[in-house]
Each structure stands twice: as structure tokens, then as C-alpha cells.
Write a protein that holds these residues in place. Structure first.
Motif, PDB file in Angstrom:
ATOM      1  N   THR A  43       0.845  -1.193   0.000  1.00 20.68           N
ATOM      2  CA  THR A  43       0.000   0.000   0.000  1.00 20.68           C
ATOM      3  C   THR A  43       0.880   1.243   0.000  1.00 20.68           C
ATOM      4  O   THR A  43       2.028   1.195   0.445  1.00 20.68           O
ATOM      5  CB  THR A  43      -0.946   0.009   1.224  1.00 20.68           C
ATOM      6  OG1 THR A  43      -1.732   1.201   1.193  1.00 20.68           O
ATOM      7  CG2 THR A  43      -0.190  -0.052   2.531  1.00 20.68           C
ATOM      8  N   ARG A  44       0.330   2.338  -0.484  1.00 22.74           N
ATOM      9  CA  ARG A  44       1.038   3.626  -0.483  1.00 22.74           C
ATOM     10  C   ARG A  44       0.563   4.508   0.681  1.00 22.74           C
ATOM     11  O   ARG A  44       0.937   5.669   0.783  1.00 22.74           O
ATOM     12  CB  ARG A  44       0.800   4.346  -1.808  1.00 22.74           C
ATOM     13  CG  ARG A  44       1.326   3.626  -3.036  1.00 22.74           C
ATOM     14  CD  ARG A  44       2.808   3.685  -3.171  1.00 22.74           C
ATOM     15  NE  ARG A  44       3.225   5.063  -3.421  1.00 22.74           N
ATOM     16  CZ  ARG A  44       4.467   5.484  -3.320  1.00 22.74           C
ATOM     17  NH1 ARG A  44       5.418   4.649  -2.980  1.00 22.74           N
ATOM     18  NH2 ARG A  44       4.784   6.730  -3.547  1.00 22.74           N
ATOM     19  N   THR A  45      -0.269   3.961   1.545  1.00 23.18           N
ATOM     20  CA  THR A  45      -0.829   4.721   2.663  1.00 23.18           C
ATOM     21  C   THR A  45       0.254   5.404   3.484  1.00 23.18           C
ATOM     22  O   THR A  45       0.161   6.590   3.790  1.00 23.18           O
ATOM     23  CB  THR A  45      -1.675   3.801   3.567  1.00 23.18           C
ATOM     24  OG1 THR A  45      -2.754   3.289   2.799  1.00 23.18           O
ATOM     25  CG2 THR A  45      -2.201   4.534   4.782  1.00 23.18           C
ATOM     26  N   LEU A  46       1.283   4.675   3.844  1.00 19.75           N
ATOM     27  CA  LEU A  46       2.356   5.234   4.653  1.00 19.75           C
ATOM     28  C   LEU A  46       3.033   6.394   3.923  1.00 19.75           C
ATOM     29  O   LEU A  46       3.249   7.459   4.505  1.00 19.75           O
ATOM     30  CB  LEU A  46       3.378   4.156   5.011  1.00 19.75           C
ATOM     31  CG  LEU A  46       4.595   4.620   5.813  1.00 19.75           C
ATOM     32  CD1 LEU A  46       4.174   5.241   7.140  1.00 19.75           C
ATOM     33  CD2 LEU A  46       5.542   3.452   6.040  1.00 19.75           C
TER      34      LEU A  46
ATOM     35  N   ILE B 135       1.892   8.393   1.647  1.00 25.48           N
ATOM     36  CA  ILE B 135       0.989   9.544   1.572  1.00 25.48           C
ATOM     37  C   ILE B 135       0.938  10.276   2.911  1.00 25.48           C
ATOM     38  O   ILE B 135       1.003  11.504   2.963  1.00 25.48           O
ATOM     39  CB  ILE B 135      -0.410   9.099   1.107  1.00 25.48           C
ATOM     40  CG1 ILE B 135      -0.328   8.645  -0.354  1.00 25.48           C
ATOM     41  CG2 ILE B 135      -1.432  10.217   1.287  1.00 25.48           C
ATOM     42  CD1 ILE B 135      -1.537   7.878  -0.841  1.00 25.48           C
ATOM     43  N   HIS B 136       0.864   9.533   3.999  1.00 27.37           N
ATOM     44  CA  HIS B 136       0.824  10.148   5.326  1.00 27.37           C
ATOM     45  C   HIS B 136       2.153  10.842   5.665  1.00 27.37           C
ATOM     46  O   HIS B 136       2.151  11.919   6.264  1.00 27.37           O
ATOM     47  CB  HIS B 136       0.461   9.111   6.390  1.00 27.37           C
ATOM     48  CG  HIS B 136      -0.993   8.796   6.422  1.00 27.37           C
ATOM     49  ND1 HIS B 136      -1.604   8.012   5.474  1.00 27.37           N
ATOM     50  CD2 HIS B 136      -1.961   9.161   7.285  1.00 27.37           C
ATOM     51  CE1 HIS B 136      -2.885   7.913   5.749  1.00 27.37           C
ATOM     52  NE2 HIS B 136      -3.131   8.601   6.858  1.00 27.37           N
ATOM     53  N   ILE B 137       3.256  10.256   5.264  1.00 23.83           N
ATOM     54  CA  ILE B 137       4.567  10.883   5.460  1.00 23.83           C
ATOM     55  C   ILE B 137       4.617  12.214   4.712  1.00 23.83           C
ATOM     56  O   ILE B 137       5.039  13.242   5.252  1.00 23.83           O
ATOM     57  CB  ILE B 137       5.713   9.957   4.973  1.00 23.83           C
ATOM     58  CG1 ILE B 137       5.816   8.699   5.825  1.00 23.83           C
ATOM     59  CG2 ILE B 137       7.044  10.714   4.890  1.00 23.83           C
ATOM     60  CD1 ILE B 137       6.417   8.895   7.194  1.00 23.83           C
ATOM     61  N   CYS B 138       4.162  12.208   3.475  1.00 26.18           N
ATOM     62  CA  CYS B 138       4.140  13.417   2.654  1.00 26.18           C
ATOM     63  C   CYS B 138       3.292  14.505   3.312  1.00 26.18           C
ATOM     64  O   CYS B 138       3.698  15.667   3.377  1.00 26.18           O
ATOM     65  CB  CYS B 138       3.604  13.074   1.263  1.00 26.18           C
ATOM     66  SG  CYS B 138       3.638  14.448   0.107  1.00 26.18           S
ATOM     67  N   GLN B 139       2.140  14.129   3.823  1.00 24.53           N
ATOM     68  CA  GLN B 139       1.254  15.097   4.483  1.00 24.53           C
ATOM     69  C   GLN B 139       1.899  15.682   5.742  1.00 24.53           C
ATOM     70  O   GLN B 139       1.800  16.880   5.997  1.00 24.53           O
ATOM     71  CB  GLN B 139      -0.096  14.444   4.820  1.00 24.53           C
ATOM     72  CG  GLN B 139      -0.944  14.143   3.605  1.00 24.53           C
ATOM     73  CD  GLN B 139      -1.219  15.382   2.780  1.00 24.53           C
ATOM     74  OE1 GLN B 139      -1.614  16.428   3.287  1.00 24.53           O
ATOM     75  NE2 GLN B 139      -1.009  15.273   1.480  1.00 24.53           N
ATOM     76  N   LEU B 140       2.563  14.845   6.524  1.00 22.48           N
ATOM     77  CA  LEU B 140       3.246  15.350   7.722  1.00 22.48           C
ATOM     78  C   LEU B 140       4.347  16.331   7.346  1.00 22.48           C
ATOM     79  O   LEU B 140       4.506  17.377   7.982  1.00 22.48           O
ATOM     80  CB  LEU B 140       3.831  14.194   8.539  1.00 22.48           C
ATOM     81  CG  LEU B 140       2.840  13.336   9.303  1.00 22.48           C
ATOM     82  CD1 LEU B 140       3.562  12.192  10.010  1.00 22.48           C
ATOM     83  CD2 LEU B 140       2.040  14.167  10.305  1.00 22.48           C
ATOM     84  N   ARG B 141       5.101  16.014   6.308  1.00 23.61           N
ATOM     85  CA  ARG B 141       6.175  16.923   5.870  1.00 23.61           C
ATOM     86  C   ARG B 141       5.609  18.279   5.469  1.00 23.61           C
ATOM     87  O   ARG B 141       6.172  19.321   5.798  1.00 23.61           O
ATOM     88  CB  ARG B 141       6.942  16.315   4.701  1.00 23.61           C
ATOM     89  CG  ARG B 141       7.881  15.198   5.112  1.00 23.61           C
ATOM     90  CD  ARG B 141       8.561  14.599   3.904  1.00 23.61           C
ATOM     91  NE  ARG B 141       9.545  13.598   4.280  1.00 23.61           N
ATOM     92  CZ  ARG B 141       9.892  12.585   3.527  1.00 23.61           C
ATOM     93  NH1 ARG B 141       9.348  12.430   2.318  1.00 23.61           N
ATOM     94  NH2 ARG B 141      10.783  11.720   3.937  1.00 23.61           N
TER      95      ARG B 141
END
Length: 113
Positions: free
Chosen positions: A69-72, A74-80
């Protein structure tokens, strides 16, 4: 902000209250959806440690090993983006991610999961 300063976790310009799930960046409150908050808090509990994708997916999402999955990412990108973490939240090639040990410099908004 609550009066109980001991409950807060501080990382550079971030302040996180684990009791209320409140996050401040440079003094401004930042709304994070629950899973972004959980991911951030997990990194804050393990600063400087390289965390594998498998470890993060299991710890934050309870996902079984081997799940593609790419979920992780995407969430990393959002946090950055939201927290202006930039290179403080590092991608460790073919391993996972690492939240660098705290510094005082502003890391910018770079987002490359």
C-alpha cells in the motif's frame, strides 16, 4: 494549551499534547487527522531511529506484514507539508523512515516520500 507542561512532547518548533492530540507548529495549532497524528507521535517516541515500513504499518495501522500500500508514503508526505518537517523526516532508502534528532533550524516543506 494545557497547564500540564510535562505531558507535552516537544520537537524543534513542534509541541504535541498526547492527552488531547493537539499539535502546534511554530505556535500555530495544526489539525491532523487521527492516523497522521498517530504516525507523528510514533516517530516522536523513536527520534533518530530508522523505522521500517513494516514496523510503522504494524504499529500505527495494525496492518499485517507484506501488505502492499502507499498509505504510509501519503501520510509521510502530508506530515512533511503540514508540519514543515522537510528533511527532518528522512526516507531511508529500501528500509523505511527516520525522524532526525531535534535541531533548531527550519527544515522547509519538501515532500518526497
Amino acid at each position: 494549551m494545557t497547564d500540564n507542561a510535562q505531558a507535552w512532547t516537544v520537537y524543534n518548533s513542534l509541541m504535541v499534547d498526547p492527552l488531547t492530540h493537539t499539535v502546534y507548529s511554530a505556535g500555530e495549532e495544526v489539525h491532523l487527522p487521527e492516523m497522521e497524528y498517530q504516525l507523528l507521535y510514533y516517530f516522536l517516541q523513536h527520534p533518530g531511529q530508522t523505522l521500517s515500513r513494516k514496523t510503522l504499518m504494524l504499529a500505527v495501522w495494525g496492518a499485517p506484514p507484506g501488505l502492499k500500500t502507499r498509505t504510509l508514503d501519503i501520510h509521510i508526505c502530508q506530515l512533511r507539508k503540514k508540519l514543515k518537517l522537510g528533511s527532518s523526516l528522512q526516507t531511508v532508502f529500501k528500509v523505511g523512515y527516520k525522524l532526525r534528532l531535534p535541531t533548531n533550524r527550519n527544515e522547509g516543506e519538501r515532500c518526497n516520500p
